[in-house]
Scaffold this motif. Structure first.
Motif, mmCIF file in Angstrom:
data_model
loop_
_atom_site.group_PDB
_atom_site.id
_atom_site.type_symbol
_atom_site.label_atom_id
_atom_site.label_comp_id
_atom_site.label_asym_id
_atom_site.label_seq_id
_atom_site.Cartn_x
_atom_site.Cartn_y
_atom_site.Cartn_z
ATOM 1 N N PRO A 145 -7.017 -19.113 1.167
ATOM 2 C CA PRO A 145 -5.925 -19.804 0.472
ATOM 3 C C PRO A 145 -5.789 -21.236 0.980
ATOM 4 C CG PRO A 145 -5.034 -18.399 2.194
ATOM 5 C CD PRO A 145 -6.532 -18.221 2.236
ATOM 6 N N PHE A 146 -5.156 -22.092 0.173
ATOM 7 C CA PHE A 146 -4.968 -23.477 0.568
ATOM 8 C C PHE A 146 -3.607 -23.959 0.092
ATOM 9 C CE2 PHE A 146 -5.896 -28.143 -0.034
ATOM 10 C CZ PHE A 146 -5.976 -28.437 1.316
ATOM 11 N N ARG A 147 -2.738 -24.271 1.038
ATOM 12 C CA ARG A 147 -1.421 -24.859 0.787
ATOM 13 C C ARG A 147 -0.584 -24.084 -0.229
ATOM 14 N NH1 ARG A 147 -2.306 -31.473 0.979
ATOM 15 N NH2 ARG A 147 -3.306 -31.498 3.032
ATOM 16 N N SER A 148 -0.774 -22.801 -0.283
ATOM 17 C CA SER A 148 0.025 -21.900 -1.117
ATOM 18 C C SER A 148 -0.127 -22.156 -2.615
ATOM 19 C CB SER A 148 1.523 -22.004 -0.766
ATOM 20 O OG SER A 148 1.745 -21.714 0.592
ATOM 21 N N LYS A 149 -1.111 -23.001 -3.017
ATOM 22 C CA LYS A 149 -1.239 -23.364 -4.433
ATOM 23 C C LYS A 149 -2.664 -23.234 -4.954
ATOM 24 C CE LYS A 149 2.580 -26.664 -4.209
ATOM 25 N NZ LYS A 149 2.987 -28.076 -4.410
ATOM 26 N N ALA A 150 -3.585 -22.864 -4.104
ATOM 27 C CA ALA A 150 -4.978 -22.670 -4.518
ATOM 28 C C ALA A 150 -5.572 -21.583 -3.640
ATOM 29 C CB ALA A 150 -5.777 -23.969 -4.388
ATOM 30 N N VAL A 151 -6.610 -20.927 -4.147
ATOM 31 C CA VAL A 151 -7.251 -19.878 -3.361
ATOM 32 C C VAL A 151 -8.660 -19.654 -3.879
ATOM 33 C CG1 VAL A 151 -6.428 -17.969 -4.826
ATOM 34 C CG2 VAL A 151 -6.946 -17.548 -2.413
ATOM 35 N N THR A 161 -4.808 -29.907 -4.291
ATOM 36 C CA THR A 161 -5.028 -28.536 -4.738
ATOM 37 C C THR A 161 -5.548 -28.461 -6.161
ATOM 38 O OG1 THR A 161 -2.665 -28.453 -5.286
ATOM 39 C CG2 THR A 161 -3.347 -27.518 -3.172
ATOM 40 N N GLY A 162 -5.901 -29.606 -6.748
ATOM 41 C CA GLY A 162 -6.460 -29.620 -8.087
ATOM 42 C C GLY A 162 -7.975 -29.505 -8.075
ATOM 43 N N LYS A 179 -10.153 -31.576 -8.949
ATOM 44 C CA LYS A 179 -10.842 -32.794 -8.513
ATOM 45 C C LYS A 179 -10.865 -32.943 -6.993
ATOM 46 C CE LYS A 179 -9.822 -35.443 -12.713
ATOM 47 N NZ LYS A 179 -9.070 -36.577 -13.297
ATOM 48 N N SER A 180 -10.173 -32.049 -6.304
ATOM 49 C CA SER A 180 -10.144 -32.109 -4.839
ATOM 50 C C SER A 180 -11.439 -31.549 -4.270
ATOM 51 C CB SER A 180 -8.956 -31.302 -4.301
ATOM 52 O OG SER A 180 -9.202 -29.913 -4.444
ATOM 53 N N ARG A 181 -11.568 -31.569 -2.951
ATOM 54 C CA ARG A 181 -12.745 -31.028 -2.273
ATOM 55 C C ARG A 181 -12.531 -29.586 -1.795
ATOM 56 N NH1 ARG A 181 -16.312 -35.160 -0.774
ATOM 57 N NH2 ARG A 181 -16.172 -36.755 -2.394
ATOM 58 N N PHE A 182 -11.451 -28.958 -2.277
ATOM 59 C CA PHE A 182 -11.147 -27.606 -1.792
ATOM 60 C C PHE A 182 -12.306 -26.645 -2.038
ATOM 61 C CE2 PHE A 182 -9.486 -23.360 -3.172
ATOM 62 C CZ PHE A 182 -9.324 -22.850 -1.908
ATOM 63 N N MET A 183 -12.859 -26.633 -3.240
ATOM 64 C CA MET A 183 -13.949 -25.702 -3.528
ATOM 65 C C MET A 183 -15.136 -25.957 -2.612
ATOM 66 S SD MET A 183 -16.243 -25.123 -6.983
ATOM 67 C CE MET A 183 -17.176 -26.642 -6.696
ATOM 68 N N GLU A 184 -15.513 -27.220 -2.448
ATOM 69 C CA GLU A 184 -16.642 -27.560 -1.581
ATOM 70 C C GLU A 184 -16.411 -27.054 -0.164
ATOM 71 O OE1 GLU A 184 -18.145 -31.605 -1.613
ATOM 72 O OE2 GLU A 184 -17.032 -31.945 -3.464
ATOM 73 N N HIS A 185 -15.252 -27.377 0.376
ATOM 74 C CA HIS A 185 -14.969 -27.019 1.769
ATOM 75 C C HIS A 185 -14.921 -25.502 1.961
ATOM 76 C CE1 HIS A 185 -12.901 -31.207 2.276
ATOM 77 N NE2 HIS A 185 -14.216 -31.278 2.190
ATOM 78 N N ALA A 186 -14.308 -24.790 1.003
ATOM 79 C CA ALA A 186 -14.227 -23.342 1.124
ATOM 80 C C ALA A 186 -15.615 -22.706 1.033
ATOM 81 C CB ALA A 186 -13.311 -22.778 0.036
ATOM 82 N N LEU A 187 -16.443 -23.172 0.099
ATOM 83 C CA LEU A 187 -17.780 -22.601 -0.035
ATOM 84 C C LEU A 187 -18.681 -22.979 1.142
ATOM 85 C CD1 LEU A 187 -18.501 -22.962 -3.859
ATOM 86 C CD2 LEU A 187 -18.014 -20.877 -2.570
ATOM 87 N N GLU A 188 -18.451 -24.128 1.744
ATOM 88 C CA GLU A 188 -19.199 -24.481 2.959
ATOM 89 C C GLU A 188 -18.878 -23.493 4.080
ATOM 90 O OE1 GLU A 188 -18.131 -28.513 3.652
ATOM 91 O OE2 GLU A 188 -19.653 -29.320 2.286
ATOM 92 N N ASP A 189 -17.611 -23.093 4.179
ATOM 93 C CA ASP A 189 -17.244 -22.078 5.177
ATOM 94 C C ASP A 189 -17.930 -20.750 4.873
ATOM 95 O OD1 ASP A 189 -15.628 -23.864 6.499
ATOM 96 O OD2 ASP A 189 -13.759 -23.179 5.567
#
Length: 453
Positions: free
Chosen positions: A70-76, A293-294, A296-306
């Motif tokens: 999860p990320f900042r309660s608005k994405a996962v 958390t949109g 266009k952010s890097r959330f997907m990249e960072h999560a998949l790198e983990d």
């Protein structure tokens, strides 16, 4: 309508008329209405997803071939490791958890004519007049300077008061009726009626003071705590069956929580497959997918790198994404019986005829669109045909009538194959959206087939 029916997909009601299918369809619809009733903000939606994941054996982080990040309660992001190397690509479904609403401003509370009002700023594309003269609830989170987190939900329990945005009576609305809709309903007048009783002490703005006293009594918050609050105004009340036959589902926020629900059901019920399965939920799609958390952010990249670091550290992320098949799970606009003229009937969808492929979205001239390759469309058609799952192919209205966007273009930049695919919704972006019980069922089956592919 003959030309529409000629090209329409097989009706889901015909395909799933058997007793077993209908019983499962009804049970799924009951569960969906409970979900819609509970999840009226992105935080509430992501919290529900985390609960569902935990019940299915996922825990925060990565363990035993399962990931829930999860990320900042608005994405996962949730992932289930497949038998093939990650370098062969993922089966990824993405949807967004946000939906149009009203936000309280940073300095919301004021008093006019002995009525306490809360000033709002609308979020996403709404028809402003649809939010007037209807019961509204307040959902959200207040964080005090000492770090105390206060959840707020007023207007959903039967014993709760509700709120409303006042409307002008028709007797005095002659000038308003002469204006265009855009000019007649002004964003700055979407003020929430919040109180009327004056406080017993004080000299001025006694009604305003009474509201502050009640907020402190109930939540131990002060006016300045509203600066660090996320408080959303949403329609009050339960999601409901619509129609004498209970065939339709009515409720707030189906764009895009209808796809969140169906994708979560398909993901959690899927068996371990050949390809690693990923469910990705974003925020902020309704206002351009910007922010942390949109899409266009890097959330997907960072999560998949983990995920790669834990499961296959020698593999590069670009190789994984370049071989990924993905679905942008977003709702579509089927033919509205009263507004058929804004559609090209040869390229329109029908409610109850299954989830809809949008080969591209965007607007006139295909601006802002991500267009799926013909090879991927053919692959997907064959996948659904093999399981006899109804589907449709349609565009979002006539070429020059408007259009819309999704997160597909933000994921397509990584080279993955992606297409928009989701069920139809009538009265989209209104406080009471309508979907088909049969489409709900067919969409879960379609997403399940995708995850198993």
């Amino acid at each position: 309508m003959d030309e529409v029916l000629k090209y329409a997909a097989k009706s889901c009601w015909e395909r799933y008329g058997a007793d077993g299918d209908r019983a499962r369809m009804d049970a799924l619809a009951d569960e969906f209405l409970e979900f819609l009733t509970r999840c009226k903000t992105e935080r509430e939606t992501i919290a529900w997803v985390l609960e569902q994941g935990a019940a299915a054996g996922f825990s925060a982080g990565l363990s035993d071939g399962l990931a829930m990040i999860p990320f900042r309660s608005k994405a996962v992001l949730l992932a289930r490791r497949g038998s093939a190397p990650l370098s062969q690509g993922l089966r990824l479904i993405t949807a967004h958890a946000d939906t149009p609403h009203l936000d309280l401003k940073q300095h919301p509370l004021h008093e006019e004519c002995q009525v306490a009002l809360m000033k709002t700023h609308y979020y996403g594309g709404i028809k402003k007049y649809q939010w007037l003269a209807r019961p509204l609830a307040l959902h959200g989170t207040v964080v005090a300077m000492d770090g105390r987190v206060v959840p707020v939900c007023i207007g959903e329990d039967e014993s709760d008061p509700v709120f409303t945005v006042l409307d002008l009576l028709p007797h005095l609305a002659r000038k308003q009726r002469e204006e265009t809709v855009e000019k007649a309903f002004v964003g700055e007048k979407l003020n929430l009626a919040f109180g009327h009783e004056p406080a017993t002490a004080g000299e001025e703005a006694k009604v305003r003071q009474k509201v502050l006293e009640l907020l402190h009594e109930r939540y131990a918050i002060r006016e300045e705590d509203l600066f660090s609050a996320e408080l959303q105004v949403v329609p009050a009340g339960r999601a409901r069956y619509v129609g004498l036959d209970r065939s339709m589902l009515g409720g707030y926020g189906q764009d895009d929580r209808l796809c969140v629900f169906t994708a979560v059901k398909a993901f959690l019920d899927a068996p371990v497959g050949e390809h690693t399965q990923v469910l990705l939920l974003f925020d902020k799609e309704e206002i351009g997918s910007d922010g942390a958390t949109g899409a266009k952010s890097r959330f997907m990249e960072h999560a998949l790198e983990d995920v790669l670091d834990a499961w296959e550290p020698q593999t590069r992320l670009r190789h994984v994404l370049g071989r990924t098949k993905a679905v942008s799970a977003d709702v579509h606009c089927p033919l509205d019986p009263d507004y058929q003229d804004v559609h090209d009937k040869f390229n329109a969808s029908l409610l109850g005829h299954g989830p809809v492929f949008s080969k591209f979205t965007g607007h006139g001239g295909k601006y802002g669109a991500s267009e799926a390759d013909c090879e991927y469309v053919a692959w997907f058609r064959a996948l659904l045909a093999a399981e006899d799952i109804p589907w449709q192919m349609a565009e979002m209205g006539k070429v020059d009538e408007g259009g819309g966007g999704t997160v597909a273009k933000d994921l397509a930049v990584y080279g993955m194959e992606i297409i928009d695919f989701g069920p139809g919704v009538l009265s989209m972006h209104s406080p009471f959206e309508i979907s088909s019980k049969a489409d709900l069922y067919a969409t879960v089956l379609a997403y399940s087939a995708f995850y198993r592919s």
